[in-house]
Design a protein around this motif. Structure first.
Motif, PDB file in Angstrom:
ATOM      1  N   MET B  28       0.834  -1.204   0.000  1.00  0.00           N
ATOM      2  CA  MET B  28       0.000   0.000   0.000  1.00  0.00           C
ATOM      3  C   MET B  28       0.870   1.257   0.000  1.00  0.00           C
ATOM      4  SD  MET B  28      -3.313  -0.632   0.100  1.00  0.00           S
ATOM      5  CE  MET B  28      -4.269   0.516   1.088  1.00  0.00           C
ATOM      6  N   ILE B  29       1.938   1.204   0.825  1.00  0.00           N
ATOM      7  CA  ILE B  29       2.814   2.380   0.913  1.00  0.00           C
ATOM      8  C   ILE B  29       3.463   2.648  -0.442  1.00  0.00           C
ATOM      9  CG2 ILE B  29       4.931   3.286   1.957  1.00  0.00           C
ATOM     10  CD1 ILE B  29       4.083   1.728   4.507  1.00  0.00           C
ATOM     11  N   ALA B  30       3.935   1.566  -1.058  1.00  0.00           N
ATOM     12  CA  ALA B  30       4.571   1.733  -2.365  1.00  0.00           C
ATOM     13  C   ALA B  30       3.579   2.295  -3.379  1.00  0.00           C
ATOM     14  CB  ALA B  30       5.116   0.387  -2.849  1.00  0.00           C
ATOM     15  N   LEU B  31       2.391   1.740  -3.346  1.00  0.00           N
ATOM     16  CA  LEU B  31       1.364   2.187  -4.286  1.00  0.00           C
ATOM     17  C   LEU B  31       1.033   3.666  -4.074  1.00  0.00           C
ATOM     18  CD1 LEU B  31      -0.535   0.963  -6.451  1.00  0.00           C
ATOM     19  CD2 LEU B  31      -2.240   0.680  -4.643  1.00  0.00           C
ATOM     20  N   ALA B  32       1.041   4.083  -2.817  1.00  0.00           N
ATOM     21  CA  ALA B  32       0.689   5.471  -2.527  1.00  0.00           C
ATOM     22  C   ALA B  32       1.854   6.410  -2.785  1.00  0.00           C
ATOM     23  CB  ALA B  32       0.232   5.591  -1.070  1.00  0.00           C
ATOM     24  N   VAL B  33       3.051   5.989  -2.344  1.00  0.00           N
ATOM     25  CA  VAL B  33       4.157   6.946  -2.285  1.00  0.00           C
ATOM     26  C   VAL B  33       4.915   7.064  -3.603  1.00  0.00           C
ATOM     27  CG1 VAL B  33       6.352   7.441  -1.174  1.00  0.00           C
ATOM     28  CG2 VAL B  33       4.392   6.732   0.195  1.00  0.00           C
ATOM     29  N   VAL B  38       6.979  10.600  -7.788  1.00  0.00           N
ATOM     30  CA  VAL B  38       7.294  10.955  -9.175  1.00  0.00           C
ATOM     31  C   VAL B  38       6.523  12.206  -9.580  1.00  0.00           C
ATOM     32  CG1 VAL B  38       7.089  10.229 -11.575  1.00  0.00           C
ATOM     33  CG2 VAL B  38       7.845   8.597  -9.825  1.00  0.00           C
ATOM     34  N   PHE B  39       5.227  12.207  -9.268  1.00  0.00           N
ATOM     35  CA  PHE B  39       4.401  13.348  -9.647  1.00  0.00           C
ATOM     36  C   PHE B  39       4.911  14.635  -9.019  1.00  0.00           C
ATOM     37  CE2 PHE B  39       1.010  16.351  -8.824  1.00  0.00           C
ATOM     38  CZ  PHE B  39       0.406  16.456 -10.056  1.00  0.00           C
ATOM     39  N   TYR B  40       5.110  14.620  -7.712  1.00  0.00           N
ATOM     40  CA  TYR B  40       5.519  15.853  -7.034  1.00  0.00           C
ATOM     41  C   TYR B  40       6.905  16.296  -7.451  1.00  0.00           C
ATOM     42  CZ  TYR B  40       1.483  16.721  -4.179  1.00  0.00           C
ATOM     43  OH  TYR B  40       0.226  17.065  -3.784  1.00  0.00           O
ATOM     44  N   LEU B  41       7.762  15.315  -7.696  1.00  0.00           N
ATOM     45  CA  LEU B  41       9.112  15.676  -8.114  1.00  0.00           C
ATOM     46  C   LEU B  41       9.067  16.420  -9.447  1.00  0.00           C
ATOM     47  CD1 LEU B  41      11.976  15.205  -7.099  1.00  0.00           C
ATOM     48  CD2 LEU B  41      12.139  13.354  -8.764  1.00  0.00           C
ATOM     49  N   VAL B  42       8.356  15.830 -10.398  1.00  0.00           N
ATOM     50  CA  VAL B  42       8.346  16.407 -11.740  1.00  0.00           C
ATOM     51  C   VAL B  42       7.516  17.692 -11.750  1.00  0.00           C
ATOM     52  CG1 VAL B  42       7.561  16.057 -14.116  1.00  0.00           C
ATOM     53  CG2 VAL B  42       8.683  14.200 -12.875  1.00  0.00           C
ATOM     54  N   TRP B  43       6.365  17.626 -11.126  1.00  0.00           N
ATOM     55  CA  TRP B  43       5.423  18.720 -11.335  1.00  0.00           C
ATOM     56  C   TRP B  43       5.626  19.896 -10.393  1.00  0.00           C
ATOM     57  CZ3 TRP B  43       3.476  19.748 -15.575  1.00  0.00           C
ATOM     58  CH2 TRP B  43       2.511  20.737 -15.662  1.00  0.00           C
ATOM     59  N   VAL B  44       6.072  19.640  -9.172  1.00  0.00           N
ATOM     60  CA  VAL B  44       6.251  20.736  -8.232  1.00  0.00           C
ATOM     61  C   VAL B  44       7.696  20.872  -7.787  1.00  0.00           C
ATOM     62  CG1 VAL B  44       5.159  21.900  -6.293  1.00  0.00           C
ATOM     63  CG2 VAL B  44       4.003  19.976  -7.361  1.00  0.00           C
ATOM     64  N   GLY B  45       8.351  19.703  -7.575  1.00  0.00           N
ATOM     65  CA  GLY B  45       9.724  19.749  -7.069  1.00  0.00           C
ATOM     66  C   GLY B  45      10.658  20.480  -8.013  1.00  0.00           C
ATOM     67  N   ILE B  46      10.679  20.053  -9.246  1.00  0.00           N
ATOM     68  CA  ILE B  46      11.583  20.692 -10.207  1.00  0.00           C
ATOM     69  C   ILE B  46      11.247  22.172 -10.384  1.00  0.00           C
ATOM     70  CG2 ILE B  46      12.332  20.691 -12.618  1.00  0.00           C
ATOM     71  CD1 ILE B  46      12.067  17.644 -12.574  1.00  0.00           C
ATOM     72  N   PRO B  47       9.977  22.524 -10.601  1.00  0.00           N
ATOM     73  CA  PRO B  47       9.683  23.956 -10.720  1.00  0.00           C
ATOM     74  C   PRO B  47      10.064  24.760  -9.488  1.00  0.00           C
ATOM     75  CG  PRO B  47       7.858  22.692 -11.571  1.00  0.00           C
ATOM     76  CD  PRO B  47       8.795  21.711 -10.950  1.00  0.00           C
ATOM     77  N   MET B  48       9.872  24.162  -8.298  1.00  0.00           N
ATOM     78  CA  MET B  48      10.221  24.929  -7.098  1.00  0.00           C
ATOM     79  C   MET B  48      11.728  25.154  -7.005  1.00  0.00           C
ATOM     80  SD  MET B  48       7.672  23.776  -4.011  1.00  0.00           S
ATOM     81  CE  MET B  48       8.446  24.710  -2.702  1.00  0.00           C
TER      82      MET B  48
END
Lengths: 488, 318, 295
Positions: B28-33, B38-48
């Motif tokens: 479950m953790i893997a499925l959630a995290v 990946v999403f946050y890294l690409v979409w928010v992390g890199i832009p930030m």
């Protein structure tokens, strides 16, 4: 445990930094704009170059006659992207590209309308990423930043003859559309300035005639008194002359009328707190003192169409607004009153509506088609009249002032007679706009005294001018010699 | 539903089920995290990170070259920007007033609406309507309410206080053009607009309080106020933390109400921080400077949200 | 079912008055209705004005003082909104992307919220902090980097550009995490003792319990997505890909906004949001029933 997870996260951040260096343009790098845009043109099987019907050819308003070409882009299909924000203009382009593609069936257009302020947001994202349009509409309030960063290709002299434009169009002689090297970066459709708007019915009901047209602010106030109506408690019900919400621009015009420029010569400061500025403020104050309008009254834009004021003061786009929003309200316009009843030294500020421009980011062959389209458009007299009327501006091509349709349009015909007495200050940054609105306009309405208002407005305006360097050209004004000499 | 599943045989094999459970949790953790990361890294992390780096540059996206200015942008913000202090005060003022008032009003309305024997749905809908009322309708109506000469509020004041009670007041109150009144006027509109939103959050929170708690407490002889104080409030704590934290985050980044009502005037008294930042970026093309402002605000919000977490956790242990 | 809830008796008592229990409920209920109705007028008035204004002439909408009822029902505005922009197409685009994004956010938020609240793993708090942190950076400075990423991922002018950024919501994750905290651990343990697998617990026990909060999140996310303007505007180029707010924004020209048309369009575009709200708000009541049952 916690330490390890932090390490992993740190590694992830480093990795993402690395990724960002690969995927997004690095912080300091040539923008993608310089590279060719994505291979958007998937040329299908080349269509044989069908020669179309000539439409609207032969115009020579740019000094170079438009002749129909045998074919464009080698007869291969091409889709040009065109971006614009102004609704009536977009509708007009849609008609025009139909005509153009009749001549060149291999050319198609994709017109994107992006509203108002967001238009510039989209451009600033798209242009550097190489995702911008071939052709986009420009506004001269972005002059410096777009030209300095080469987001606009200079107009080719073989299609737009500078000598002819200087001789026959307004503003070219003064260099109002050129970069520092004298290259034309956009051309004007025409010029806009302010007029006095009068409600026809109220004017007639007050028994006023042409003989009463006010030439000076004193006369204006006297007329205003006759047009004002009060309720039982003595409060204004219908104002004689309401300009709430637009005071800062009127203030601006009044300063020009007294021969005072807006900026200092070096463009690093404003001229607000001057004897002329104070005189403008006091003249405006008399409108409240004489109870022709009052601070708590409606804003001018709401008041005129709803017949809550008999007169107002507006830039000529207001005619278009009245036409579309209150078609049944009859009105006419009058030239700006002055302090002495003469046009000299100036009768106020003007600004241009300017043209489509071509993005240098696209490849040469595409740009050639874009330029052909712009040449075809802007060489045609009737197109230029259409554009002037759409924007409620005085046509920039002076020959068109005698055009029947222009003459029939009272607002524009009237403005054309005084346009040479209008000062073009150059860039008018929105920060300056906002400083004047907040510290002249709003201070005036909220009853803050002249001394405090002048000090605050002067300071805020100076700060705005010092934050960046702007392009100011007001000293190129035709009647510069009539303005106050030796201004800072 | 759960009771029917209980079987002694399964309860017996404890260690084995534990292992399965942990494996299940890892899954479950893997499925959630993982997708999340990946999403946050690409979409928010890199832009930030990109924006953070660019906050040390004189970044104009239209420009070919960007000049490194070190901490120059931050220094300008903290020392030379004539509006920095003003917009920060405005933002704090707005947040400090609207967040608590909005929270208390929404809680009261949620509890009141939930207690109705009939028409609950109708009232829930009515109090949510401002949230979906168009910006145009909202701004036209509220500007009319606030208009000095013909506005409804001043007309009422004139009728009640002046004509009836004969108080020596000038009823032409300049709600939106006065330096002191403009911000409260915008705040009132803002609270009105956001009330239904917070109310829905509280309604959702209220429904998750098991009724047994109240019944048990009533058997023990608890009074009404005690029920509210000792059951409702503590059990709404996770919701409160959420409403407060998102309120602070949203309040500190407020932009739209001022943009619609006052454009920041008069005298910049209603210009919030993000409005200032927005102008620096999109009208002056000073994206580097705007980025430094963004990270200053980021630090401030971060500080207050964590302060709030600390305070509320120690008080109620959630 | 709703009557099982303790709240109908709780809140009137909270309104505070003395006297016998039954009498108190009646008296305070009346007071409740009166107060809520008074407040309700203030809440509902601008909405009604908006709806009625969709049937006015364009000068009536900006009349002073405002006109409440149109002089005669006038469908010009609605017809104009329908014909001048490709309303049906924009509406469909908005509906498609908002629905997909909302369903995705419900799933992802519930899952991540559950894992964050009910499991223990390395980096858990840091993860939560980072999710929170992303809400604290003002959008204007992220727009351009995000646009560049959308270019790299070849998302421009696709539905994916509208959906992908909305697959996760920090707000939603935070909201679900907070709610999951209020589910008693004993309940989960009981299910585990019964042999339920973790995915089973999540799908069959936690999700039903979370219905009221999921309903609230669904409303919010759908509404945000429905109203969002800047991002679609930046990534969408061709008109048949426009969403409704983009279409309505074209009623603003260089000099002024056609408020009447924008308002009429907004009135029509509010209908799906209201439908979502009215449908989902039933879930609040069912949520009570669920929670009550497990006792």
């Amino acid at each position: 445990m916690a330490k390890r997870s932090q390490f992993v996260l740190a590694a992830v951040i480093v990795l993402s930094l690395f990724l960002s260096a690969c995927t997004a343009p690095p912080p300091v790098a040539a923008p993608a704009a310089q590279q060719e845009a994505a291979p958007a043109q998937q040329e299908a099987a080349p269509v044989p170059a069908v020669q179309g019907e000539p439409v609207g050819v032969g115009g020579d308003a740019t000094g170079v006659k438009y002749e129909m070409k045998p074919s464009l882009y080698g007869g291969n299909p091409i889709t040009l992207q065109l971006w614009d924000w102004h609704t009536p203009r977009v509708e007009y382009w849609e008609q025009k590209v139909k005509d153009y593609t009749k001549m060149y069936p291999n050319v198609t257009f994709e017109i994107t309308q992006i509203p108002g302020e967001e238009y510039w947001t989209k451009l600033v994202a798209a242009l550097p990423a190489g995702q911008g349009p071939d052709i986009y509409h420009f506004h001269n309030s972005n002059h410096t930043v777009y030209i300095e960063n080469n987001m606009i290709e200079p107009f080719p002299v073989e299609l737009f003859d500078p000598g002819y434009l200087k001789a026959n169009w307004i503003g070219f002689e003064e260099g109002h559309f050129m970069d520092s090297e004298g290259k034309i970066r956009y051309i004007p459709y025409g010029s806009m300035a302010a007029l006095v708007y009068v409600n026809q019915r109220m004017w007639d009901e007050a028994g006023l005639t042409e003989a009463d047209y006010p030439k000076t602010w004193d006369e204006m106030i006297e007329i205003g008194k006759k047009l004002t109506k009060y309720d039982a408690a003595g409060n204004i019900d219908i104002a004689g002359m309401d300009f709430n919400g637009y005071i800062e621009y009127l203030f601006n015009d009044m300063n020009f009328q007294q021969g005072r420029y807006m900026y200092t010569k070096d463009g690093k400061a404003c001229q607000v707190d001057t004897p002329e500025g104070r005189n403008s403020w006091n003249t405006l104050q008399r409108v409240y003192d004489e109870k022709i309008s009052s601070p708590e009254f409606l804003g001018w834009l709401e008041a005129f169409g709803t017949e809550k004021t008999a007169m107002t003061w507006a830039w000529t786009w207001f005619s278009g607004y009245m036409r579309s929003t209150y078609p049944e309200i009859g009105f006419f316009t009058l030239p700006m009153p002055g302090f002495k009843g003469t046009e000299l030294p100036s009768s106020g500020r003007q600004n241009y509506e300017v043209s489509l421009v071509v993005s240098p980011a696209k490849d040469l062959e595409r740009r050639k088609v874009s330029w052909d389209f712009l040449h075809w458009l802007y060489s045609n007299d009737e197109t230029l009249v259409d554009l002037a009327l759409t924007h409620d501006v005085v046509p920039a091509y002076k020959k068109l002032w005698t055009n029947e349709r222009v003459q029939a349009y009272q607002t524009i015909a009237q403005l054309a007679t005084t346009i040479e007495f209008k000062v073009f200050p150059g860039e008018f940054p929105s920060t300056v706009d906002s400083a004047l609105r907040q510290y002249i306009g709003q201070n005036f309405v909220s009853g803050i005294g002249i001394d405090q208002a002048m000090t605050e407005a002067q300071q805020a305006c100076d700060q705005a001018m010092q934050e960046k360097s702007y392009w100011t050209v007001e000293r190129t004004y035709l009647h510069n010699d009539a303005m106050i000499p030796n201004q800072p | 539903m759960i009771a029917t599943r209980r079987s002694p045989a399964q309860a017996g094999a404890k260690s084995q089920s534990n292992r399965i459970r942990l494996a299940g949790q890892r899954g479950m953790i893997a499925l959630a995290v993982l997708p999340l990361a990946v999403f946050y890294l690409v979409w928010v992390g890199i832009p930030m990170i990109y924006t953070f780096i660019m906050s040390f540059y004189d970044w104009n996206p239209l420009s070919v070259t960007q000049t490194f200015v070190g901490a120059g942008n931050y220094l300008e913000a903290l020392t030379r920007d004539p509006l920095f202090k003003r917009v920060l005060i405005n933002t704090a003022y707005y947040t400090v007033v609207t967040v608590p008032i909005g929270l208390i009003l929404a809680l009261v309305v949620a509890v009141m609406v939930n207690s109705l024997p009939r028409f609950i749905g109708l009232f829930r809908a009515i109090y949510f309507l401002p949230v979906v009322t168009s910006v145009v309708a909202t701004s036209i109506i509220w500007r009319w309410l606030y208009q000095s000469r013909f506005g409804l509020i001043n007309q009422l004041i004139g009728m009640v206080l002046v004509d009836t009670l004969h108080l020596p007041i000038n009823p032409s109150i300049p709600w939106l053009t006065s330096r002191t009144l403009a911000m409260p006027a915008v705040m009132a509109m803002s609270i009105w607009k956001g009330l239904g939103f917070t109310m829905v959050l509280f309604l959702a929170g209220l429904t998750s309080i098991p009724s047994v708690y109240y019944e048990a407490a009533k058997i023990d002889g608890a009074g009404v106020w005690q029920l509210f104080r000792h059951i409702t409030i503590p059990l709404l704590q996770p919701t409160m933390i959420f409403v407060l934290a998102t309120g602070i985050i949203g309040g500190m980044q407020v932009f739209a109400p001022m943009y619609v009502m006052t454009q920041g005037g008069p005298a910049n008294m209603t210009k919030p921080f993000v409005y200032h930042l927005y102008e620096k970026a999109f009208t002056l093309y000073r994206f580097g400077y705007a980025s430094s402002l963004a990270f200053i605000l980021f630090a401030i919000i971060m500080f207050f949200v964590f302060l709030q977490f600390q305070v509320m956790k120690t008080r109620w242990e959630y | 079912m709703a009557t099982d809830s303790p709240l109908p008796t709780l809140a009137p008592e909270f309104a505070g008055s003395a006297g016998p229990y039954r009498g108190r409920v009646r008296w305070t209920t009346v007071l409740n209705y009166v107060l809520l109705l008074l407040g309700g007028v203030v809440m509902v008035f601008p909405f009604i004005w908006m709806v009625l204004s969709a049937f006015k002439r364009s000068d009536e909408i900006i009349a002073y003082p405002p006109i409440f009822f149109p002089s005669q029902p006038n469908f010009d505005l609605l017809v104009r909104v329908w014909t001048e922009i490709n309303f049906g197409r924009y509406f469909a685009n908005s509906l498609l992307t908002a629905t997909v994004a909302t369903v995705a956010v419900l799933l992802t938020s519930a899952l991540v919220g559950f894992v964050l609240a009910k499991y223990r793993f390395r980096g858990q708090n840091l993860l939560f902090v980072m999710v929170l942190a992303t809400m604290m950076i003002p959008w204007p400075v992220l727009l351009i980097p995000q646009y560049l990423i959308a270019v790299e991922l070849k998302l421009l002018n696709t539905y994916w550009a509208l959906i992908l950024p909305s697959l996760y919501s920090s707000f939603g994750i935070f909201m679900m995490r907070q709610f999951m905290h209020s589910i008693p651990n004993e309940l989960l343990d009981a299910a585990r003792i019964d042999g339920a697998s973790e995915p089973h617990i999540f799908a069959r026990l936690v999700l039903p319990l979370a219905t009221p909060v999921l309903a609230a999140l669904a409303i919010f996310h759908f509404m945000w997505h429905w109203d969002s303007l800047i991002w679609p505007l930046v990534v969408i180029n061709t008109r048949n890909m426009y969403t409704l707010p983009l279409g309505l924004a074209t009623f603003t020209n260089q000099y002024w906004t056609d408020y009447a048309a924008v308002n009429a369009g907004a009135t029509v575009s509010v209908i799906p949001v209201l439908i979502v709200y009215v449908v989902l708000q039933r879930q609040f009541i069912e949520g009570i029933a669920m929670t009550g049952m497990k006792a």
